[in-house]
Write a protein that holds these residues in place. Structure first.
Motif, PDB file in Angstrom:
ATOM      1  N   ASP A   1       5.511   4.762   2.755  1.00 60.23           N
ATOM      2  CA  ASP A   1       5.415   6.221   2.756  1.00 60.23           C
ATOM      3  C   ASP A   1       6.373   6.737   1.686  1.00 60.23           C
ATOM      4  N   ILE A   2       5.831   6.993   0.510  1.00 62.09           N
ATOM      5  CA  ILE A   2       6.655   7.381  -0.635  1.00 62.09           C
ATOM      6  C   ILE A   2       7.330   8.728  -0.398  1.00 62.09           C
ATOM      7  N   LYS A   3       6.629   9.623   0.248  1.00 61.30           N
ATOM      8  CA  LYS A   3       7.166  10.967   0.493  1.00 61.30           C
ATOM      9  C   LYS A   3       8.442  10.925   1.332  1.00 61.30           C
ATOM     10  N   ARG A   4       8.486  10.048   2.325  1.00 58.66           N
ATOM     11  CA  ARG A   4       9.620   9.982   3.245  1.00 58.66           C
ATOM     12  C   ARG A   4      10.566   8.822   2.965  1.00 58.66           C
ATOM     13  N   LYS A   5      10.214   7.997   1.969  1.00 60.63           N
ATOM     14  CA  LYS A   5      11.033   6.846   1.596  1.00 60.63           C
ATOM     15  C   LYS A   5      11.216   5.898   2.780  1.00 60.63           C
ATOM     16  N   LEU A   6      10.096   5.676   3.476  1.00 67.52           N
ATOM     17  CA  LEU A   6      10.046   4.774   4.617  1.00 67.52           C
ATOM     18  C   LEU A   6       8.945   3.749   4.403  1.00 67.52           C
ATOM     19  N   ALA A   7       9.033   2.635   5.110  1.00 71.48           N
ATOM     20  CA  ALA A   7       7.967   1.644   5.022  1.00 71.48           C
ATOM     21  C   ALA A   7       7.821   0.908   6.342  1.00 71.48           C
ATOM     22  N   ALA A   8       6.564   0.565   6.653  1.00 73.18           N
ATOM     23  CA  ALA A   8       6.281  -0.395   7.715  1.00 73.18           C
ATOM     24  C   ALA A   8       6.147  -1.747   7.042  1.00 73.18           C
ATOM     25  N   MET A   9       6.956  -2.720   7.467  1.00 73.81           N
ATOM     26  CA  MET A   9       6.947  -4.052   6.863  1.00 73.81           C
ATOM     27  C   MET A   9       6.567  -5.088   7.919  1.00 73.81           C
ATOM     28  N   TYR A  10       5.695  -6.018   7.511  1.00 71.74           N
ATOM     29  CA  TYR A  10       5.206  -7.050   8.427  1.00 71.74           C
ATOM     30  C   TYR A  10       5.325  -8.421   7.773  1.00 71.74           C
ATOM     31  N   ASP A  11       5.833  -9.407   8.537  1.00 72.26           N
ATOM     32  CA  ASP A  11       6.079 -10.749   7.994  1.00 72.26           C
ATOM     33  C   ASP A  11       5.239 -11.831   8.673  1.00 72.26           C
ATOM     34  N   GLN A  12       4.066 -11.450   9.174  1.00 69.44           N
ATOM     35  CA  GLN A  12       3.143 -12.316   9.901  1.00 69.44           C
ATOM     36  C   GLN A  12       3.597 -12.603  11.327  1.00 69.44           C
ATOM     37  N   LYS A  13       4.739 -12.043  11.723  1.00 66.54           N
ATOM     38  CA  LYS A  13       5.224 -12.211  13.095  1.00 66.54           C
ATOM     39  C   LYS A  13       5.567 -10.861  13.734  1.00 66.54           C
ATOM     40  N   ASN A  14       6.387 -10.082  13.032  1.00 58.08           N
ATOM     41  CA  ASN A  14       6.877  -8.822  13.562  1.00 58.08           C
ATOM     42  C   ASN A  14       6.777  -7.732  12.507  1.00 58.08           C
ATOM     43  N   TRP A  15       6.718  -6.493  12.971  1.00 57.54           N
ATOM     44  CA  TRP A  15       6.747  -5.375  12.031  1.00 57.54           C
ATOM     45  C   TRP A  15       7.875  -4.422  12.391  1.00 57.54           C
ATOM     46  N   ILE A  16       8.426  -3.783  11.371  1.00 60.96           N
ATOM     47  CA  ILE A  16       9.518  -2.835  11.554  1.00 60.96           C
ATOM     48  C   ILE A  16       9.285  -1.617  10.660  1.00 60.96           C
ATOM     49  N   ILE A  17       9.934  -0.513  11.007  1.00 59.01           N
ATOM     50  CA  ILE A  17      10.005   0.653  10.139  1.00 59.01           C
ATOM     51  C   ILE A  17      11.400   0.689   9.537  1.00 59.01           C
ATOM     52  N   THR A  18      11.474   0.797   8.228  1.00 56.46           N
ATOM     53  CA  THR A  18      12.769   0.755   7.559  1.00 56.46           C
ATOM     54  C   THR A  18      12.783   1.674   6.346  1.00 56.46           C
ATOM     55  N   ASP A  19      13.973   1.999   5.873  1.00 58.93           N
ATOM     56  CA  ASP A  19      14.100   2.765   4.634  1.00 58.93           C
ATOM     57  C   ASP A  19      13.567   1.923   3.480  1.00 58.93           C
ATOM     58  N   PHE A  20      12.860   2.565   2.572  1.00 54.07           N
ATOM     59  CA  PHE A  20      12.290   1.845   1.430  1.00 54.07           C
ATOM     60  C   PHE A  20      12.179   2.846   0.292  1.00 54.07           C
TER      61      PHE A  20
ATOM     62  N   ALA B   1       0.840  -1.197   0.000  1.00 57.93           N
ATOM     63  CA  ALA B   1       0.000   0.000   0.000  1.00 57.93           C
ATOM     64  C   ALA B   1       0.875   1.247   0.000  1.00 57.93           C
ATOM     65  N   PRO B   2       0.809   2.054  -1.075  1.00 59.83           N
ATOM     66  CA  PRO B   2       1.543   3.325  -1.100  1.00 59.83           C
ATOM     67  C   PRO B   2       0.713   4.453  -0.498  1.00 59.83           C
ATOM     68  N   ILE B   3       1.359   5.339   0.252  1.00 59.18           N
ATOM     69  CA  ILE B   3       0.687   6.505   0.818  1.00 59.18           C
ATOM     70  C   ILE B   3       1.657   7.695   0.777  1.00 59.18           C
ATOM     71  N   GLU B   4       1.101   8.897   0.868  1.00 63.40           N
ATOM     72  CA  GLU B   4       1.916  10.109   0.998  1.00 63.40           C
ATOM     73  C   GLU B   4       1.250  11.028   2.020  1.00 63.40           C
ATOM     74  N   PRO B   5       1.317  10.671   3.297  1.00 63.54           N
ATOM     75  CA  PRO B   5       0.638  11.478   4.316  1.00 63.54           C
ATOM     76  C   PRO B   5       1.361  12.797   4.588  1.00 63.54           C
ATOM     77  N   ASP B   6       0.633  13.724   5.167  1.00 63.30           N
ATOM     78  CA  ASP B   6       1.239  15.002   5.552  1.00 63.30           C
ATOM     79  C   ASP B   6       2.247  14.804   6.677  1.00 63.30           C
ATOM     80  N   TYR B   7       1.936  13.853   7.570  1.00 60.08           N
ATOM     81  CA  TYR B   7       2.773  13.632   8.745  1.00 60.08           C
ATOM     82  C   TYR B   7       3.380  12.226   8.713  1.00 60.08           C
ATOM     83  N   ASN B   8       4.382  12.024   9.546  1.00 59.08           N
ATOM     84  CA  ASN B   8       5.117  10.755   9.560  1.00 59.08           C
ATOM     85  C   ASN B   8       4.388   9.746  10.449  1.00 59.08           C
ATOM     86  N   ILE B   9       3.338   9.128   9.922  1.00 59.60           N
ATOM     87  CA  ILE B   9       2.397   8.395  10.771  1.00 59.60           C
ATOM     88  C   ILE B   9       2.381   6.880  10.575  1.00 59.60           C
ATOM     89  N   ILE B  10       3.262   6.331   9.753  1.00 59.41           N
ATOM     90  CA  ILE B  10       3.140   4.888   9.500  1.00 59.41           C
ATOM     91  C   ILE B  10       3.344   4.062  10.772  1.00 59.41           C
TER      92      ILE B  10
END
Length: 246
Positions: free
Chosen positions: A173-192, A144-153
């Motif tokens: 988050d295309i605007k900030r080049k960040l992503a929340a990634m989930y693998d059915q166990k854990n989620w992380i915020i990383t550069d994307f 899911a791509p998004i471009e929110p006004d704030y850093n809310i992922i």
């Protein structure tokens, strides 16, 4: 007059607040190095992030003021507003004086600024929960791509962990080049940075067409209200809404 400059991280901001107290200084501004502009007649002090000092401030906010105040502080930090660090510092100075009652001081400009921005950030996070559209891409990943006004992922990810816990997904988050990634166990915020390798699964295009037809079929032409639609679903979010794409 002093400016404190921190590295742009939440830990960096909390370290700057720690240093202000223990150096017995009262900086005019606490600003991120990313939004900092040189000013005449100001002494600029660059603060090095220290996780231990940041943890002490974090615990002090939670225990000596309130968990709600800590949430407000974090939400305002996520706004990425140039004044956020200064607002947070002034709010906390009051909070450490009056304790848990700080959020009752709604007529105080320091509290009002924090509450207004915190509501904007939490409001956008809540709004986008209903406006995110996942695409099924190769590798059995929902993207899911998004471009929110704030850093809310980071605020949105826990909701989708609960709701889509059986899928692998990426909120980008295309605007900030960040992503929340989930693998059915854990989620992380990383550069994307790049989504160029994201190719749809064979059935995805079919389901997108089906969703568009459903969206069109349930619309009652006599009740279409563009002004209300834009208020509930602001036009700046339409770019990634499947039902509104040509």
């Amino acid at each position: 007059m002093l400016n404190y400059i921190y590295d742009g991280t939440f830990e960096g901001l909390l370290t700057a607040i720690y240093e202000a107290y223990y150096r017995r200084q009262v900086p005019e501004k606490i600003v991120s190095q990313h939004g900092f502009q040189q000013e005449l007649l100001y002494e600029n002090i660059y603060i090095e992030t220290d996780d231990e000092k940041a943890d002490k401030v974090y615990l002090s906010i939670r225990e000596k003021i309130s968990p709600q105040a800590l949430q407000h502080v974090f939400y305002v930090f996520l706004s990425e507003c140039d004044e956020a660090g200064t607002w947070i510092y002034q709010y906390l100075r009051l909070g450490w004086k009056v304790g848990r009652k700080v959020d009752m001081y709604e007529a105080d400009d320091r509290v009002l600024a924090i509450h207004r921005m915190s509501r904007k950030v939490s409001g956008e996070a809540h709004r986008l929960l209903g406006l995110i559209r996942f695409r099924h891409v190769q590798g059995d990943i929902y993207y899911a791509p998004i471009e929110p006004d704030y850093n809310i992922i980071a605020l949105m990810a826990p909701h989708f962990v609960k709701r889509f816990g059986a899928q692998n997904w990426i909120i980008h988050d295309i605007k900030r080049k960040l992503a929340a990634m989930y693998d059915q166990k854990n989620w992380i915020i990383t550069d994307f940075i790049d989504n160029a390798d994201m190719n749809f699964e064979e059935t995805e295009v079919f389901y997108q067409k089906l969703w568009k037809k459903y969206f069109e079929s349930i619309a009652i032409k006599s009740r279409i209200n563009p002004r209300l639609q834009r208020r509930c679903m602001p036009a700046r979010y339409w770019r990634y809404l499947i039902e509104l794409k040509n």
